[in-house]
Design an enzyme around this catalytic site. Structure first.
Site, PDB file in Angstrom:
ATOM      1  N   GLU A  35      -8.766  -9.210  -5.969  1.00  0.00           N
ATOM      2  CA  GLU A  35      -7.815 -10.034  -6.720  1.00  0.00           C
ATOM      3  C   GLU A  35      -8.241 -11.498  -6.694  1.00  0.00           C
ATOM      4  OE1 GLU A  35      -3.610  -9.595  -5.710  1.00  0.00           O
ATOM      5  OE2 GLU A  35      -3.305 -11.660  -6.358  1.00  0.00           O
ATOM      6  N   CYS A  39       4.601   0.426  -5.797  1.00  0.00           N
ATOM      7  CA  CYS A  39       5.264  -0.634  -6.557  1.00  0.00           C
ATOM      8  C   CYS A  39       5.057  -0.330  -8.041  1.00  0.00           C
ATOM      9  CB  CYS A  39       4.616  -1.973  -6.207  1.00  0.00           C
ATOM     10  SG  CYS A  39       2.861  -1.975  -6.627  1.00  0.00           S
ATOM     11  N   SER A  42      -6.420  -2.096   1.959  1.00  0.00           N
ATOM     12  CA  SER A  42      -5.202  -2.479   1.240  1.00  0.00           C
ATOM     13  C   SER A  42      -4.590  -3.700   1.919  1.00  0.00           C
ATOM     14  CB  SER A  42      -4.209  -1.311   1.244  1.00  0.00           C
ATOM     15  OG  SER A  42      -2.938  -1.766   0.847  1.00  0.00           O
ATOM     16  N   SER A  43      -4.657  -4.831   1.242  1.00  0.00           N
ATOM     17  CA  SER A  43      -4.177  -6.079   1.836  1.00  0.00           C
ATOM     18  C   SER A  43      -2.701  -5.990   2.195  1.00  0.00           C
ATOM     19  CB  SER A  43      -4.417  -7.228   0.853  1.00  0.00           C
ATOM     20  OG  SER A  43      -3.721  -8.373   1.238  1.00  0.00           O
TER      21      SER A  43
END
Ligand code: 0CG
Ligand code: SF4
Length: 329
Positions: A146, A32, A242-243
């Protein structure tokens, strides 16, 4: 290997004409804009300041990316107190609590913040709602970097909500002043279930001004949903921590794939998964370089799955400018 659009599906196994062996390749997948920016940030910092450059936490949650940057001279640490005084430190794409900026300043570090602007947006929302006297119900996974960073913006105002089961025990100061926010990389559908439970408990619940689950997370989930029902097996390339990658596995099975697995790379694909499979779905998380998908495609081609159809669910043009520290002299 043949790579084709939707119109050129054809059997590839001549001995079984009714049986196709094909790969449905989801798009968008992989990097991304926030990950691209974070990886380039470390590379540019290495060029500008020379090795070593310290990085607090994995810059993005991908083993291959971290190893590749280590080879270029990045040193990954867990906390800023491991960074020598006066050195350069990059903060990861997942964001940091304000206290981390303060610690870095106290140690005289040159800090470069690679937090994704879409995570920064959630931090700003948290600060604003806390200032306005709201209790903030943050939907997210406990322990994820996060979430730790966002909660640091207003620790006494933010309540973490892991899912609908957490809702009954929530206690807020004023039920008329509550807002929900979320981690950027959650399952869209599961988050909405949690929001429904929250709304039932707090009818005055305010929603975030815009989506907190980011465009990349949403698009990759939409794309994997598009292919899942036609696949006996979906392979998601991505690292365990990695969520957004892990969510793609769940979304794939919920959307009708018979099985779905997360792999760090082609070497982790198990041949037994291919038994009785004629259509394999393939996608990758937002922190995954395309080379790992290419290697998975090559592995599948070697195992008879060499007819590849790209299934695109959205176009992406998002791009973020590099952190200020790297663009100013
Ligand atoms: O999906 P999460 O938040 O775990 O992060 P990852 O590094 O895998 O990808 C997006 C970012 C940052
Ligand atoms: Fe930003 Fe979304 Fe990428 Fe996370 S997954 S870095 S929020 S664009």
């Amino acid at each position: 290997m043949t790579l084709s659009g939707p119109s050129s599906l054809h059997p590839v196994d001549p001995s079984a004409t009714t049986r196709r062996r094909r790969v449905l390749l989801a798009a968008p997948r992989g990097y991304c804009a926030g990950v691209d920016r974070a990886v380039i940030t470390v590379e540019k910092a290495l060029k500008r300041y020379g090795a070593p450059v310290y990085v607090r936490k994995q810059i993005v949650h991908n083993t291959y990316v971290v190893r590749a940057l280590e080879r270029k001279g990045a040193i990954f640490v867990e906390e800023t107190d491991e960074v020598p005084e006066g050195a350069v430190v990059v903060f990861s794409a997942h964001g940091v609590a304000p206290q981390v900026h303060a610690q870095a300043a106290r140690r005289g570090l040159t800090a470069i913040d690679a937090t994704c602007p879409l995570v920064t947006k959630v931090h700003k929302e948290a600060r604003r709602f806390a200032r306005e006297g709201y209790d903030i119900l943050l939907i997210g996974h406990e322990g994820h970097e996060e979430v730790i960073g966002t909660m640091g913006e207003a620790p006494d105002r933010i309540h973490l909500v892991g899912g609908p089961d957490d809702v009954p025990a929530l206690e807020v100061r004023d039920e008329r002043r509550v807002v929900w926010l979320s981690q950027t990389t959650l399952s869209v559908d599961e988050t909405m279930e949690t929001v429904d439970a929250l709304k039932e408990r707090f009818p005055a619940l305010l929603s975030p001004p815009s989506d907190d689950i980011c465009y990349a997370t949403q698009n990759r989930q939409t794309a994997v949903k598009r292919i899942a029902a036609a696949c006996e097996l979906v392979i998601v390339v991505g690292s365990r921590n990695s969520s957004n990658s892990a969510r793609l596995v769940e979304v794939a099975t919920q959307a009708g794939a018979d099985a779905a697995h997360l792999v760090d790379g082609a070497e982790e694909i198990d041949e037994t998964w291919l038994r009785d499979v004629s259509t394999v779905g393939l996608t990758s998380g937002a922190s995954v370089p395309e080379v790992l998908v290419e290697e998975a495609l090559a592995w599948l081609a070697e195992h008879g799955f060499d007819d590849v159809e790209v299934v695109r669910a959205a176009e992406e043009r998002q791009h973020f400018a590099l952190p200020r520290e790297l663009t100013h002299p």
